[in-house]
Enzyme design. Structure first.
Site, PDB file in Angstrom:
ATOM      1  N   HIS A 174     132.906 -74.884  72.859  1.00 49.40           N
ATOM      2  CA  HIS A 174     132.831 -75.045  71.395  1.00 49.40           C
ATOM      3  C   HIS A 174     133.121 -73.677  70.765  1.00 49.40           C
ATOM      4  CE1 HIS A 174     129.898 -78.721  71.275  1.00 49.40           C
ATOM      5  NE2 HIS A 174     131.104 -79.110  70.922  1.00 49.40           N
ATOM      6  N   CYS A 268     123.713 -73.582  67.686  1.00 50.91           N
ATOM      7  CA  CYS A 268     123.894 -75.017  67.999  1.00 50.91           C
ATOM      8  C   CYS A 268     122.702 -75.848  67.536  1.00 50.91           C
ATOM      9  CB  CYS A 268     124.028 -75.226  69.501  1.00 50.91           C
ATOM     10  SG  CYS A 268     125.315 -74.295  70.292  1.00 50.91           S
TER      11      CYS A 268
HETATM   12  N1  ARG Z   1     124.972 -80.307  75.776  1.00 50.38           N
HETATM   13  C1  ARG Z   1     125.643 -80.221  74.532  1.00 50.38           C
HETATM   14  C2  ARG Z   1     127.101 -80.592  74.710  1.00 50.38           C
HETATM   15  O1  ARG Z   1     127.680 -80.254  75.682  1.00 50.38           O
HETATM   16  C3  ARG Z   1     125.487 -78.859  73.946  1.00 50.38           C
HETATM   17  C4  ARG Z   1     126.042 -78.743  72.555  1.00 50.38           C
HETATM   18  C5  ARG Z   1     125.987 -77.347  72.015  1.00 50.38           C
HETATM   19  N2  ARG Z   1     126.381 -77.312  70.675  1.00 50.38           N
HETATM   20  C6  ARG Z   1     127.183 -76.407  70.110  1.00 50.38           C
HETATM   21  N3  ARG Z   1     127.373 -76.478  68.824  1.00 50.38           N
HETATM   22  N4  ARG Z   1     127.840 -75.512  70.803  1.00 50.38           N
HETATM   23  O2  ARG Z   1     127.707 -81.233  73.908  1.00 50.38           O
END
Ligand code: ARG
Length: 293
Positions: A174, A268
């Site tokens: 991300h 996050c």
């Molecule tokens: N386990 C989640 C996923 O893989 C973590 C999300 C983390 N969020 C972020 N905005 N980076 O989707």
């Protein structure tokens, strides 16, 4: 030199969070997640509460979305969608295991004064996890979760400039894991997460780019929450903390190791509802009159 923003915040900053009651590692959709390691529920709750308390101390109005059993990643509200004034564009998750979150976030937004604008099929898009304003421009990450077509549609719909950048390292899947706008024209980033084109896009569009080392990037140093001139960082980033202090930011390190196990940290776990401090727009300046919750 102080690059920390002294913008007078007319309204109380507003952030959406979700308590970690049902948080855990129930599947593996990024390289950080390992079902065999799992999480410690008591410690997760302690760490989440410390972040919540820090935001409240900073004067943030924190709204909560109800946790739902069977949706362990609902705690990562940055992935709810993208906010722009009174518009809420819900995420369309890449992985089926997270798709069940979509209706909860959309109904929260619809019942709290936002106009829910749905991205057309078939684009995947993971909200503020992959789309961050720095000044007037929306910086947008794609490949692992979101798609360029979705970002372009959003740019046209909102009438803003969008700069899509490819993410090249699966650990930084991300954009908010490797890039964090601090103020208009100021951002931190980890160059190793971008290809040379993405690096040049950042360099030519952001005046003050603060590089995070590979050693500190793995502690989710770029996944920071900015409230005015305060930056909440995962601990384990002493070098970055030093750089930020030297340009006028107050740094608050927090231990968020339980959430790194799922591939997330401070940023996050939050969704800014009234416009990030680094965004050129702000709920008040867009004059959209979002009802306070
Ligand atoms: N386990 C989640 C996923 O893989 C973590 C999300 C983390 N969020 C972020 N905005 N980076 O989707």
């Amino acid at each position: 030199m102080s690059l920390a923003q002294n913008r007078k915040i007319a309204m109380q900053p507003r952030i959406l969070m979700c308590p970690p009651d049902y948080y855990g590692i129930e599947y593996e959709i990024n390289p950080w997640m390992n079902r065999l390691i799992g999480t410690d529920p008591l410690e997760s709750t302690r760490q989440w509460r410390a972040l919540h308390a820090t935001l409240v101390e900073l004067g943030v109005e924190v709204s909560l979305v109800d946790p739902i059993k069977g949706l362990p990643d609902l705690v990562f509200t940055a992935n709810a969608g993208l906010i722009y004034g009174s518009i809420f564009i819900p995420s369309r998750f890449r992985h089926g295991v997270r798709r069940g979150e979509e209706p909860y976030y959309s109904s929260w937004a619809a019942t709290h004064g936002f106009d829910v604008v749905t991205l057309p099929e078939p684009h995947y898009f993971e909200g503020a996890g992959d789309a961050l304003f720095c000044g007037e421009t929306l910086f947008a990450g794609y490949r692992f979760r979101s798609e360029v077509g979705g970002h372009q549609w959003i740019g046209a719909r909102l009438g803003v400039e969008v700069l899509p950048m490819e993410l090249v390292d699966a650990r930084y899947y991300h954009l908010d894991t490797c890039f964090c706008p601090l103020a208009p024209g100021v951002a931190i980033y980890f160059s190793g997460a971008f290809d040379t084109y993405g690096q040049s896009v950042l360099a030519s569009n952001i005046e003050h780019l603060i590089e995070v080392s590979a050693e500190e990037a793995v502690s989710f140093s770029c996944n920071a929450v900015v409230v005015g001139s305060t930056v909440i960082l995962n601990d384990g980033s002493p070098e970055l903390a030093h750089k930020l202090r030297s340009i006028g930011f107050v740094v608050k390190p927090l231990r968020l190791t339980e959430f790194i196990k799922a591939g997330g940290s401070a940023k996050c776990l939050t969704l800014r509802l009234d416009g990030e401090d680094a965004a050129g727009w702000h709920a008040t300046t867009l004059n959209q009159g979002i009802a306070s919750t």
